[in-house]
Structures are given as structure tokens and as C-alpha cells.
Scaffold this motif. Structure first.
Motif, PDB file in Angstrom:
ATOM      1  N   PRO A 130       0.842  -1.202   0.000  1.00  0.00           N
ATOM      2  CA  PRO A 130       0.000   0.000   0.000  1.00  0.00           C
ATOM      3  C   PRO A 130       0.879   1.254   0.000  1.00  0.00           C
ATOM      4  N   LEU A 131       0.396   2.285  -0.654  1.00  0.00           N
ATOM      5  CA  LEU A 131       1.205   3.485  -0.862  1.00  0.00           C
ATOM      6  C   LEU A 131       0.386   4.727  -0.523  1.00  0.00           C
ATOM      7  N   ARG A 132       0.962   5.575   0.334  1.00  0.00           N
ATOM      8  CA  ARG A 132       0.321   6.857   0.654  1.00  0.00           C
ATOM      9  C   ARG A 132       1.163   7.947   0.015  1.00  0.00           C
ATOM     10  N   VAL A 133       0.532   8.781  -0.792  1.00  0.00           N
ATOM     11  CA  VAL A 133       1.293   9.793  -1.538  1.00  0.00           C
ATOM     12  C   VAL A 133       0.607  11.153  -1.479  1.00  0.00           C
ATOM     13  N   ILE A 134       1.412  12.196  -1.705  1.00  0.00           N
ATOM     14  CA  ILE A 134       0.883  13.539  -1.920  1.00  0.00           C
ATOM     15  C   ILE A 134       1.151  13.854  -3.385  1.00  0.00           C
ATOM     16  N   THR A 135       0.116  14.223  -4.132  1.00  0.00           N
ATOM     17  CA  THR A 135       0.238  14.329  -5.589  1.00  0.00           C
ATOM     18  C   THR A 135      -0.058  15.747  -6.074  1.00  0.00           C
ATOM     19  N   ARG A 136       0.615  16.119  -7.145  1.00  0.00           N
ATOM     20  CA  ARG A 136       0.366  17.421  -7.767  1.00  0.00           C
ATOM     21  C   ARG A 136       0.376  17.259  -9.288  1.00  0.00           C
ATOM     22  N   VAL A 137      -0.634  17.826  -9.950  1.00  0.00           N
ATOM     23  CA  VAL A 137      -0.775  17.707 -11.407  1.00  0.00           C
ATOM     24  C   VAL A 137       0.146  18.697 -12.118  1.00  0.00           C
ATOM     25  N   PHE A 138       0.727  18.257 -13.247  1.00  0.00           N
ATOM     26  CA  PHE A 138       1.371  19.185 -14.184  1.00  0.00           C
ATOM     27  C   PHE A 138       1.133  18.668 -15.592  1.00  0.00           C
ATOM     28  N   TYR A 139       1.267  19.541 -16.569  1.00  0.00           N
ATOM     29  CA  TYR A 139       0.960  19.193 -17.958  1.00  0.00           C
ATOM     30  C   TYR A 139       2.179  19.382 -18.848  1.00  0.00           C
ATOM     31  N   GLY A 140       2.255  18.558 -19.899  1.00  0.00           N
ATOM     32  CA  GLY A 140       3.323  18.719 -20.884  1.00  0.00           C
ATOM     33  C   GLY A 140       4.256  17.529 -20.940  1.00  0.00           C
ATOM     34  N   ILE A 141       5.397  17.743 -21.560  1.00  0.00           N
ATOM     35  CA  ILE A 141       6.374  16.661 -21.728  1.00  0.00           C
ATOM     36  C   ILE A 141       7.102  16.405 -20.410  1.00  0.00           C
ATOM     37  N   THR A 142       7.578  15.171 -20.251  1.00  0.00           N
ATOM     38  CA  THR A 142       8.354  14.835 -19.053  1.00  0.00           C
ATOM     39  C   THR A 142       9.795  14.569 -19.464  1.00  0.00           C
ATOM     40  N   THR A 143      10.665  15.478 -19.089  1.00  0.00           N
ATOM     41  CA  THR A 143      12.103  15.321 -19.289  1.00  0.00           C
ATOM     42  C   THR A 143      12.763  15.480 -17.924  1.00  0.00           C
ATOM     43  N   GLU A 144      14.037  15.182 -17.840  1.00  0.00           N
ATOM     44  CA  GLU A 144      14.737  15.367 -16.562  1.00  0.00           C
ATOM     45  C   GLU A 144      14.575  16.807 -16.070  1.00  0.00           C
ATOM     46  N   GLU A 145      14.696  17.751 -16.993  1.00  0.00           N
ATOM     47  CA  GLU A 145      14.597  19.171 -16.642  1.00  0.00           C
ATOM     48  C   GLU A 145      13.206  19.526 -16.080  1.00  0.00           C
ATOM     49  N   THR A 146      12.135  19.088 -16.776  1.00  0.00           N
ATOM     50  CA  THR A 146      10.790  19.436 -16.306  1.00  0.00           C
ATOM     51  C   THR A 146      10.477  18.748 -14.976  1.00  0.00           C
ATOM     52  N   ILE A 147      10.945  17.516 -14.801  1.00  0.00           N
ATOM     53  CA  ILE A 147      10.689  16.788 -13.551  1.00  0.00           C
ATOM     54  C   ILE A 147      11.385  17.464 -12.380  1.00  0.00           C
ATOM     55  N   LEU A 148      12.655  17.823 -12.548  1.00  0.00           N
ATOM     56  CA  LEU A 148      13.386  18.498 -11.463  1.00  0.00           C
ATOM     57  C   LEU A 148      12.712  19.822 -11.099  1.00  0.00           C
ATOM     58  N   ARG A 149      12.213  20.503 -12.126  1.00  0.00           N
ATOM     59  CA  ARG A 149      11.519  21.771 -11.862  1.00  0.00           C
ATOM     60  C   ARG A 149      10.235  21.527 -11.069  1.00  0.00           C
ATOM     61  N   GLU A 150       9.456  20.515 -11.465  1.00  0.00           N
ATOM     62  CA  GLU A 150       8.196  20.231 -10.771  1.00  0.00           C
ATOM     63  C   GLU A 150       8.431  19.778  -9.328  1.00  0.00           C
ATOM     64  N   VAL A 151       9.478  18.987  -9.117  1.00  0.00           N
ATOM     65  CA  VAL A 151       9.828  18.558  -7.753  1.00  0.00           C
ATOM     66  C   VAL A 151      10.154  19.778  -6.893  1.00  0.00           C
ATOM     67  N   SER A 152      10.934  20.701  -7.448  1.00  0.00           N
ATOM     68  CA  SER A 152      11.327  21.911  -6.736  1.00  0.00           C
ATOM     69  C   SER A 152      10.109  22.780  -6.389  1.00  0.00           C
ATOM     70  N   VAL A 153       9.202  22.962  -7.368  1.00  0.00           N
ATOM     71  CA  VAL A 153       7.983  23.759  -7.161  1.00  0.00           C
ATOM     72  C   VAL A 153       7.129  23.131  -6.057  1.00  0.00           C
ATOM     73  N   PHE A 154       7.037  21.801  -6.061  1.00  0.00           N
ATOM     74  CA  PHE A 154       6.212  21.099  -5.076  1.00  0.00           C
ATOM     75  C   PHE A 154       6.793  21.280  -3.671  1.00  0.00           C
ATOM     76  N   TRP A 155       8.111  21.191  -3.554  1.00  0.00           N
ATOM     77  CA  TRP A 155       8.749  21.398  -2.246  1.00  0.00           C
ATOM     78  C   TRP A 155       8.476  22.800  -1.727  1.00  0.00           C
ATOM     79  N   GLU A 156       8.534  23.785  -2.617  1.00  0.00           N
ATOM     80  CA  GLU A 156       8.236  25.170  -2.212  1.00  0.00           C
ATOM     81  C   GLU A 156       6.804  25.284  -1.699  1.00  0.00           C
ATOM     82  N   LEU A 157       5.903  24.586  -2.354  1.00  0.00           N
ATOM     83  CA  LEU A 157       4.489  24.610  -1.984  1.00  0.00           C
ATOM     84  C   LEU A 157       4.256  23.961  -0.619  1.00  0.00           C
TER      85      LEU A 157
END
Length: 213
Positions: A151-178
Motif C-alpha cells: 500500500p502506498l500513501r502519496v501527496i500528488t500534484r498535477v502538471f501538464y506537458g512533456i516529461t524530461t529530466e529538466e521538467t521533472i526536477l523543476r516540478e519537484v522543486s515547485v512542489f517542495w516550495e508549496l
């Protein structure tokens, strides 16, 4: 025409499409509207101005078909893994039939100690449809492993567009700020959940932060 379209999509991921993918691609296209959601329970939603910023969910234990790849680029790893899973879903399994698509497909990633880039190995996981949970068809490909995930408990956040290393690192950073400072979730291991195929430019994805046990 369909194969040529997917060939063009694959080339943007720096991957070449083998000719034997024509059959699975055609089958996926035929069944594209029948997609079974991975079951979960929504525990809470957080947001501002009536817009959900992130959601906490609980996913039950279940059986997943998993492939691990360590290509030079993130997009290459997930493309190669998903091609293997497509073959398994479409026919290369012990029951010899189309198993049905579930969403999302999960890509588990790890950050380096510095947190500035992704480690090469990515695990891609496909949830077995409900009818196959008790007795999963055996993959013909030895690199696909059927795994009972806890079983897995997660906190999730939606984003749209392509998934590259760059976009993923950016989304992780934005989520941490949030979220702000917290020790309730893991650092360094995250999940990218994909809901649509790579040919859709503004496709829906989610970043999952994994809650500490």
C-alpha cells in the motif's frame, strides 16, 4: 500512418521504433478509450481560491508489471520500458490476449545526493487490470517482473506537458516550495505518474511525493 506518427514521437525521445511495435500500436489505438483507473482513496485536498494545489491519496496493495531501465536520458528509459510493457499488454503474455490499459503508468525516479539530477535507473510500472490481479498473466519478456507493491500513501500534484529530466526536477522543486519544510515525505525518491500517451503534447502527469511509513 499511425506507425509513422509514433516513429516521429519516439525520435523526440531519442529512441528508434522497432518494426515489431506496429501490432501493439494498432491494438492500443483500437482500445484507447477503455482505460481502467488504478484504485485509490482521496484522503485530503489542499488549495487556494477553490483550485486544488495538491491531494493526499492512499493506494491499496496490488500487482504491477515492472521494468527497470538505465538509459542515458530519462525519456529513453521510459520509452524503452513502455515499449516492453505494450508488447506484454497486447499479446506477449501467457494468456495470449490484450490485457487492457490502466492509468496512470508510474515511473519511479531517484535523485542524486546533491539533488541536482536524476539517477539513470528508472522503474516503470503498469497496474494489472482488476480481472488479472489474482492471477497475473506471465510475461514472455524476462525483463518484465510481476511485483506485489505494498500500500502506498502519496501527496500528488498535477502538471501538464512533456516529461524530461529538466521538467521533472523543476516540478519537484515547485512542489517542495508549496509544501514547505516537512519530514512526512521521502526525499530523493519520487514517482512521475503518466495518464496519457507520449504523442499528446499537453498530456496530464502528476508528481507523487511518497509519505513516510
Amino acid at each position: 500512418r499511425l506507425f509513422a506518427h509514433w516513429e516521429a514521437v519516439a525520435s523526440t525521445h531519442r529512441v528508434s521504433l522497432p518494426p515489431d511495435m506496429a501490432g501493439p500500436i494498432a491494438q492500443m489505438a483500437r482500445h484507447r478509450h477503455a482505460r481502467e483507473p488504478v484504485p485509490y482513496v482521496s484522503l485530503s485536498q489542499h488549495g487556494k481560491c477553490e483550485e486544488v494545489a495538491y491531494e493526499e491519496r492512499q493506494y491499496p496493495a496490488g500487482k504491477w508489471a515492472c521494468v527497470t531501465m538505465g538509459e542515458p536520458m530519462y525519456e529513453q528509459s521510459i520509452s524503452m520500458s513502455f515499449m516492453k510493457l505494450m508488447r506484454y499488454i497486447c499479446k506477449e503474455n501467457s494468456v495470449g490476449c490484450h490485457l487492457g490499459m490502466t492509468v496512470p503508468v508510474l515511473n519511479e525516479i531517484h535523485l542524486t545526493k546533491e539533488g541536482t539530477e536524476l539517477e539513470r535507473e528508472v522503474l516503470t510500472a503498469y497496474y494489472l487490470p482488476g480481472q488479472f490481479q489474482q492471477n497475473p498473466p506471465v510475461p514472455m519478456d524476462p525483463e518484465i517482473h510481476i511485483t506485489e507493491r505494498a500500500p502506498l500513501r502519496v501527496i500528488t500534484r498535477v502538471f501538464y506537458g512533456i516529461t524530461t529530466e529538466e521538467t521533472i526536477l523543476r516540478e519537484v522543486s515547485v512542489f517542495w516550495e508549496l509544501l514547505g519544510p516537512t519530514d512526512t515525505v521521502l526525499r530523493g525518491t519520487y514517482i512521475v505518474a503518466s495518464y496519457e500517451n507520449p504523442s499528446i503534447p499537453q498530456r496530464r502527469n502528476e508528481i507523487w511525493f511518497i509519505c513516510q511509513a
